[in-house]
Scaffold this motif. Structure first.
Motif, PDB file in Angstrom:
ATOM      1  N   SER A   1       1.848  -5.228  -2.908  1.00 15.01           N
ATOM      2  CA  SER A   1       0.679  -5.603  -3.701  1.00 15.01           C
ATOM      3  C   SER A   1       0.109  -6.922  -3.203  1.00 15.01           C
TER       4      SER A   1
ATOM      5  N   ALA B   1      -2.397  -2.821  -5.890  1.00 17.73           N
ATOM      6  CA  ALA B   1      -1.084  -2.313  -5.522  1.00 17.73           C
ATOM      7  C   ALA B   1      -1.232  -1.086  -4.628  1.00 17.73           C
TER       8      ALA B   1
ATOM      9  N   LEU C   1       3.424  -6.772 -11.026  1.00 19.31           N
ATOM     10  CA  LEU C   1       3.508  -6.023  -9.767  1.00 19.31           C
ATOM     11  C   LEU C   1       4.625  -6.552  -8.880  1.00 19.31           C
TER      12      LEU C   1
END
Length: 400
Positions: A300, A305, A346
């Motif tokens: 990411s 992402a 993420l």
């Protein structure tokens, strides 16, 4: 009228429009809903879209092709993938048209080397099916969630602050952008995330044909045929139903005769005469794809992402490309579901999920480079860590 999206404080506002005398008027009441823009309507992209929608997000998926479809071949889904399909509501449709082979064996130069019972009272559950069948089931689940999918809408890149750029010149802001746009991902490449890309000596031709006379007894198993005389070739013979047969045909890139498209059936029949009824029926179907892997510096950048082949393309030697893609798509939705900080969520998602994917990709690459599967599938090996894994977002006692 469809809801529209405008940003405020990093959240997207879904507002119900009303019409008075043909003029749209927005209600004053607004409900904060997080929004995702997804590039790619393949297995990974649709799984992510469904999982996010289940968690209250609004989602829009962009597909570069004019039609929603899967490449005409077969696919293996091990138990880890079946668990994800159950979680996103596609399992029943998949199982209804899938095939459960009773066994998996390896044959080299006409000699049977190894055999493993599957789909019985053991630890290995494996369903085979056409890719079209799997795709239709996942797409139907997305349709039931009323997910917006736009065809002929190609992504050209993305920005870390959460903006998806499209080929028509539009830029689509979102709380989360997902690149699920395949091994040649424009989203990934625009962010400069590639660490390494490796290509191998062999590639594969994937074809679907009718089973013809190849039914009953051993022909109901998955059979990994290898031949090293007069040339190294492999056919992974895979029934996908009563009448459908998938053949994954491995040939060295340097072998122009065996890797040619259209398939030179006579070359293959000389090595695998027992498969002549199927090989003779290929015609002009199939394409040749080189084995390759792609690894990224990270999965990411900011609020953008990468999942699926865009993040971790791997050779099909362990049949875990789709399984890992769907697992990581579901776990991504779990990670960002209620996160106040998408960037941090993420990073945590990657730290939790990437070690298993890296391990699987590495083992698949080793098998591709060494041709070690010619000695039999390593059932006791750590190769099957992913197949035995309970994916994030699925309960340990899930009934399949």
């Amino acid at each position: 009228m469809k809801a529209t999206h405008g940003s405020r404080h990093g959240r997207f506002m879904v507002r119900q429009a009303h019409h008075e005398a043909g003029v749209g008027r927005w209600d004053a009441e607004e409900e904060a809903v997080r929004h995702a823009e997804i590039a790619g309507a393949g297995f990974a992209g649709l799984t992510a879209a469904i999982a996010l929608r289940q968690r209250g997000w609004s989602v829009r998926v962009h597909e570069a092709d004019a039609e929603l479809r899967a490449f005409g071949a077969g696919i293996f889904i091990w138990e880890n993938g079946l668990r994800v399909l159950k979680a996103i509501g596609a399992y029943d449709d998949v199982v209804a048209g899938a095939y459960a082979a009773p066994g998996y064996h390896t044959s080299r130069d006409g000699e049977r080397l190894a055999y493993e019972r599957i789909n019985g009272a053991n630890r290995f559950r494996l369903l085979t099916m056409t890719r079209q069948h799997l795709y239709a089931a996942i797409l139907a689940a997305a349709r039931r969630m009323d997910i917006e999918i736009i065809t002929s809408s190609a992504a050209t890149g993305a920005a870390p602050e959460g903006v998806l750029h499209l080929a028509d010149g539009r830029s689509m802001p979102a709380d989360l952008v997902i690149g699920a746009d395949g091994v040649r991902s424009a989203v990934r490449d625009s962010l400069g995330l590639i660490d390494a890309r490796n290509k191998y000596q062999d590639g594969i031709i994937r074809v679907l044909v009718g089973r013809a006379t190849l039914k009953g007894g051993v022909w109901d198993d998955v059979i990994d045929f290898w031949s090293f005389s007069p040339r190294p070739l492999r056919i992974l013979y895979t029934p996908c139903g009563e009448d459908d047969l998938y053949m994954a045909m491995m040939a060295p890139t340097a072998d122009r005769e065996a890797s040619s498209i259209p398939v030179n059936a006579e070359v293959w029949i000389r090595s695998f005469p027992q498969l002549a009824p199927a090989l003779s029926a290929i015609g002009d179907r199939g394409r040749y794809d080189l084995y390759e892997t792609t690894t990224l510096k990270r999965w990411s950048a900011g609020r953008t992402a990468l999942i699926g082949d865009a993040a971790h393309a791997m050779p099909p030697t362990l049949a875990q490309g789709a399984g890992c893609a769907m697992m990581n798509a579901l776990s991504l939705a779990v990670a960002v579901s209620d996160a106040d900080d998408i960037d941090a969520a993420l990073r945590r998602w990657e730290a939790r999920e990437r070690p298993l994917t890296d391990h699987t990709q590495s083992r698949a690459a080793h098998l591709a480079g060494s041709r070690a599967l010619a000695d039999g599938m390593p059932w006791e090996d750590d190769c099957f860590r992913a197949a035995r894994h309970i994916p994030t977002g699925t309960p340990p006692q899930m009934h399949l």
